[in-house]
Design an enzyme around this catalytic site. Structure first.
Site, short mmCIF file in Angstrom:
data_model
loop_
_atom_site.label_atom_id
_atom_site.label_comp_id
_atom_site.label_asym_id
_atom_site.label_seq_id
_atom_site.Cartn_x
_atom_site.Cartn_y
_atom_site.Cartn_z
N GLU A 34 0.84 -1.21 0.00
CA GLU A 34 0.00 0.00 0.00
C GLU A 34 0.87 1.26 0.00
O GLU A 34 1.82 1.37 0.80
CB GLU A 34 -0.90 -0.05 1.23
CG GLU A 34 -2.32 0.32 0.97
CD GLU A 34 -3.05 -0.63 0.03
OE1 GLU A 34 -3.06 -0.37 -1.19
OE2 GLU A 34 -3.63 -1.62 0.50
N THR A 36 3.01 2.04 -2.03
CA THR A 36 4.32 1.78 -2.61
C THR A 36 4.36 2.17 -4.09
O THR A 36 5.43 2.39 -4.64
CB THR A 36 4.67 0.29 -2.49
OG1 THR A 36 3.51 -0.46 -2.89
CG2 THR A 36 5.02 -0.08 -1.05
N ASP A 37 3.17 2.25 -4.72
CA ASP A 37 3.19 2.42 -6.19
C ASP A 37 3.80 3.74 -6.64
O ASP A 37 4.55 3.78 -7.61
CB ASP A 37 1.80 2.16 -6.83
CG ASP A 37 0.71 3.11 -6.40
OD1 ASP A 37 0.89 3.85 -5.40
OD2 ASP A 37 -0.36 3.10 -7.05
N GLY A 121 -16.26 4.63 -3.34
CA GLY A 121 -15.70 5.30 -2.16
C GLY A 121 -15.28 4.34 -1.07
O GLY A 121 -15.10 4.73 0.07
N GLY A 123 -12.53 2.32 -1.23
CA GLY A 123 -11.12 1.93 -1.35
C GLY A 123 -10.95 0.70 -2.21
O GLY A 123 -9.95 -0.01 -2.09
N SER A 126 -13.26 1.84 -7.50
CA SER A 126 -14.37 2.06 -8.43
C SER A 126 -13.95 3.03 -9.53
O SER A 126 -14.40 2.90 -10.67
CB SER A 126 -15.59 2.60 -7.69
OG SER A 126 -15.27 3.81 -7.05
N GLU A 159 -7.04 10.11 -14.34
CA GLU A 159 -7.18 10.40 -12.89
C GLU A 159 -6.26 11.54 -12.46
O GLU A 159 -6.67 12.44 -11.73
CB GLU A 159 -6.87 9.16 -12.05
CG GLU A 159 -7.94 8.12 -12.14
CD GLU A 159 -8.19 7.38 -10.83
OE1 GLU A 159 -8.01 7.97 -9.74
OE2 GLU A 159 -8.57 6.21 -10.91
N ASP A 171 -4.12 0.74 -9.13
CA ASP A 171 -5.51 0.39 -9.40
C ASP A 171 -5.75 0.09 -10.88
O ASP A 171 -6.42 -0.88 -11.24
CB ASP A 171 -6.43 1.53 -8.97
CG ASP A 171 -6.15 2.01 -7.56
OD1 ASP A 171 -5.53 1.24 -6.80
OD2 ASP A 171 -6.51 3.15 -7.23
N TYR A 223 -4.03 11.96 0.99
CA TYR A 223 -3.29 11.14 0.03
C TYR A 223 -2.16 11.95 -0.61
O TYR A 223 -1.00 11.51 -0.66
CB TYR A 223 -4.25 10.59 -1.04
CG TYR A 223 -3.59 9.63 -2.00
CD1 TYR A 223 -3.62 8.27 -1.77
CD2 TYR A 223 -2.93 10.10 -3.14
CE1 TYR A 223 -3.01 7.39 -2.65
CE2 TYR A 223 -2.31 9.23 -4.01
CZ TYR A 223 -2.36 7.88 -3.77
OH TYR A 223 -1.76 7.00 -4.64
#
Ligand code: GLA
Length: 382
Positions: A34, A36-37, A121, A123, A126, A159, A171, A223
């Protein structure tokens, strides 16, 4: 009627002509890896059985028309020439950003109708399900030269640049590259990936997702802060990305306690991904990944500070009730947790019930729990 036919029919009703096809792309749950991307690190997601379906057809009037079976049902329509970051906004910005990325190939415009069963929403990506279903549709229709890796980029740009959510590629990669029965082990720097078979049922295990019902949004706040903190830590350490920090000992060079803890999460999380992949590739009992997942939660809670009381309560209750491991997933500040639990009904039921009970006791809204089978990535349905 299948989900694909439902989208096809709804498209025809809204736009007065049949779509050229219907495509689907799944949400994801990340087993481990998580945040890490965007640090050039490792991730290990699986695709959910839940998908967004996109019925798509080209137009001739130079307009983009977007409709969703969720929400108020209104059609969002504008001239292709008027597409710009933030225009349209809201949910329509996600598919519009993908269309914008291919606007030169769509001179007559396009109509898109979407329908989804990916919890929004929560996580569970979506937004990637939405962008990736449209990206695959448009590539099939007008850009067959694009690879899946190109589509990951197209969806990410929608995004990042159009909607303004500073996400990494976890994602979109999960939605486009995952295969049924496997987790996707992805190196986000080299973009190389491997399918790691994940047959939990054969090992008598189940992966539960608990949607706490508390919402998160990426476009604002925490974030982006974490992303900046990670970049700052890498800069102070003199490395291109936190991926390049060899071990936690190297973090003593960071004076700032907050930056040190943020960086420690990334360094230990990358190691956890490699450890989980090692176990899953070997003959070892997959139960042994449980404690690694729980360590990941503690790290997100204490070092990265993106958990919530609901997520912590969920993880604690699940572990108390005998789960092998549990952790929050996704961007944080709300959303869902995953729980690794024995498949036998009593145990899985007892864990889900224990979480429900804890939520009731704390006065939290009842969570939604479902079991995840690693499912297929984006595909054409009709
Ligand atoms: C969100 C982002 C991803 C990733 C995760 C955290 O889902 O969209 O790019 O950073 O958070 O692992």
């Amino acid at each position: 009627m299948t989900a694909a036919e439902r989208a096809q029919q709804a498209f025809t009703e809204r736009f007065g002509t049949a779509p050229e096809g219907v495509w689907a792309a799944p949400g994801r749950v990340n087993v481990i890896g998580e945040h890490t991307d965007y640090n050039d690190g490792f991730v290990l997601p699986v695709a959910l059985p839940h998908t967004t379906r996109a019925a798509v057809g080209r137009r001739t009037d130079g307009r983009l028309a977007l409709a969703s079976l969720q929400g108020d049902g209104a059609v969002v329509a504008l001239a292709m020439a008027d597409l710009a970051p933030g225009r349209p906004d809201g949910w329509a910005g996600y598919p519009a950003g993908v269309v914008d990325g291919l606007r030169d190939l769509l001179p007559g415009g396009v109509s898109v109708l979407v329908d989804t069963d990916v919890p929004v929403g929560a996580g569970l990506s979506s937004s990637a399900a939405l962008t990736c279903s449209v990206a695959l549709a448009l590539s099939d229709l007008v850009a067959p030269h694009l690879t899946r890796a190109d589509l990951v980029e197209l969806a990410r740009r929608s995004e990042n640049d159009f909607v303004g959510a500073p996400t990494g590629i976890l994602d979109q990669s999960a939605s486009l590259l995952c295969e049924a029965g496997s987790a996707l082990f992805l190196d986000t720097r080299s973009r190389t990936s491997e399918q790691v078979p994940l047959d939990l049922a054969a090992a008598g295990l189940e992966l539960l997702v608990v949607d706490t019902g508390t919402s998160h949004t990426h476009a604002d706040g925490g974030y982006g802060d974490r992303r900046r903190e990670c970049e700052e830590a890498a800069m102070h350490l003199g490395v291109p990305a936190l991926r390049d920090v060899p071990d936690v000992a190297a973090l003593s060079a960071l004076d700032d306690d907050v930056l040190r803890r943020r960086a420690r999460h990334i360094v230990t999380e990358n190691a956890r991904v490699l450890e989980v992949v090692r176990v899953l590739r070997s003959d070892a009992d997959p139960r042994t990944i449980g404690p690694v997942l729980s360590e990941g939660h503690a790290s997100l809670r204490d070092d990265f500070e993106i958990s919530t009381p609901e997520l912590d309560a969920c993880v604690a209750a699940a572990l108390d009730a005998g789960a092998h491991g549990a952790r929050m997933v996704g961007g944080g500040f709300g959303g869902s947790a995953v729980v690794l639990v024995d498949r036998d009904r009593d145990r899985a039921g007892a864990v889900a019930q224990a979480v429900q009970k804890r939520f009731a006791k704390e006065g939290y809204a009842a969570p939604r729990t479902f079991d995840v089978v690693p499912s297929a990535g984006a595909r054409r349905l009709l």
